[in-house]
Design a protein around this motif. Sequence first.
Motif, mmCIF file in Angstrom:
data_model
loop_
_atom_site.group_PDB
_atom_site.id
_atom_site.type_symbol
_atom_site.label_atom_id
_atom_site.label_comp_id
_atom_site.label_asym_id
_atom_site.label_seq_id
_atom_site.Cartn_x
_atom_site.Cartn_y
_atom_site.Cartn_z
ATOM 1 N N PRO A 150 -25.138 -13.566 -33.377
ATOM 2 C CA PRO A 150 -25.049 -12.115 -33.184
ATOM 3 C C PRO A 150 -25.061 -11.739 -31.701
ATOM 4 N N VAL A 151 -24.154 -10.845 -31.308
ATOM 5 C CA VAL A 151 -24.087 -10.340 -29.943
ATOM 6 C C VAL A 151 -24.168 -8.823 -29.996
ATOM 7 N N THR A 152 -25.003 -8.245 -29.162
ATOM 8 C CA THR A 152 -25.087 -6.783 -29.066
ATOM 9 C C THR A 152 -24.920 -6.378 -27.608
ATOM 10 N N THR A 153 -24.573 -5.119 -27.397
ATOM 11 C CA THR A 153 -24.482 -4.579 -26.051
ATOM 12 C C THR A 153 -25.275 -3.287 -25.990
ATOM 13 N N PHE A 154 -25.778 -2.956 -24.811
ATOM 14 C CA PHE A 154 -26.544 -1.729 -24.633
ATOM 15 C C PHE A 154 -25.635 -0.637 -24.079
ATOM 16 N N ILE A 155 -25.642 0.522 -24.736
ATOM 17 C CA ILE A 155 -24.833 1.659 -24.298
ATOM 18 C C ILE A 155 -25.741 2.868 -24.067
ATOM 19 N N GLU A 176 -29.667 -14.852 -30.732
ATOM 20 C CA GLU A 176 -29.149 -13.522 -30.394
ATOM 21 C C GLU A 176 -28.727 -13.507 -28.940
ATOM 22 N N ILE A 177 -27.709 -12.719 -28.630
ATOM 23 C CA ILE A 177 -27.312 -12.492 -27.243
ATOM 24 C C ILE A 177 -27.154 -10.993 -27.030
ATOM 25 N N HIS A 178 -27.709 -10.488 -25.930
ATOM 26 C CA HIS A 178 -27.628 -9.062 -25.594
ATOM 27 C C HIS A 178 -26.945 -8.907 -24.242
ATOM 28 N N VAL A 179 -25.969 -8.032 -24.167
ATOM 29 C CA VAL A 179 -25.233 -7.779 -22.925
ATOM 30 C C VAL A 179 -25.733 -6.463 -22.332
ATOM 31 N N PHE A 180 -26.184 -6.510 -21.072
ATOM 32 C CA PHE A 180 -26.751 -5.335 -20.411
ATOM 33 C C PHE A 180 -25.746 -4.683 -19.461
#
Length: 234
Positions: free
Chosen positions: A195-200, A117-121
């Motif tokens: 999977p890549v997600t970003t925080f909004i 997993e990768i998360h973009v802050f």
Amino acid sequence: MHSSRIRHARSLLLLVAVSACSRGSEARVDTTSPAPAATAAAPAPNPDAPIMLRGTIASVSPTELVIKTDSAAVTVKVEQPFHLYTRQPSDMSHVTQSSFIGVTTVKQANGSEQATEIHVFPDDLRGLGEGSRMMTPAAGAAGSAASRMTNGTASPAPPEASRMSNGIVSSSNGATLVVQYAGGSQHVTVPPNTPVTTFILSSTPLAVGDQVAIVVTKASDGTLTSSKGVSTKK
């Protein structure tokens, strides 16, 4: 003649004494034991990294939160406006130079770390959880591969590593990353379709039962204060 014999005897005694002292000195020198190896210093943690408090909201008001962690119920003073971030689907095009990211990885048989997993802050959460650490397995996940989280700065690398990494992305080649953090770095292989997600920023207020990671500061009197956090509910 008698005096000559005495001088000769004294010379022999002196020679024997010197020889014995020399042998004694040599015996005290240990040439068989290897010198002790130098101990490598452990990477120092980043003292400026934000502190995260993970748990479930037990009570909430405009001025105060009570968070139930694994070990205790912790009270946190709330500073307004409080910003809560939630995750939404994204892709690798958002993992760019200077991005602050989180990468979950699993060690492979060859010793490399592979991203799961990768998360973009957002910039408001830059520095969150900086470092590299093993993650606690989920309940009922016995036998599954252990995951690691690393927070830091990413740059290109040959495909050979993976682990959970949060940090600033300095660059990416679409296949591998090096995530750098205070005290070290981690090579991460990124397979296709990771999977890549970003925080909004969320407009939904905190509620009892929410699973969160609150960013807190600690005053000299022990008081905890927060103005932002992220939802950890999947």
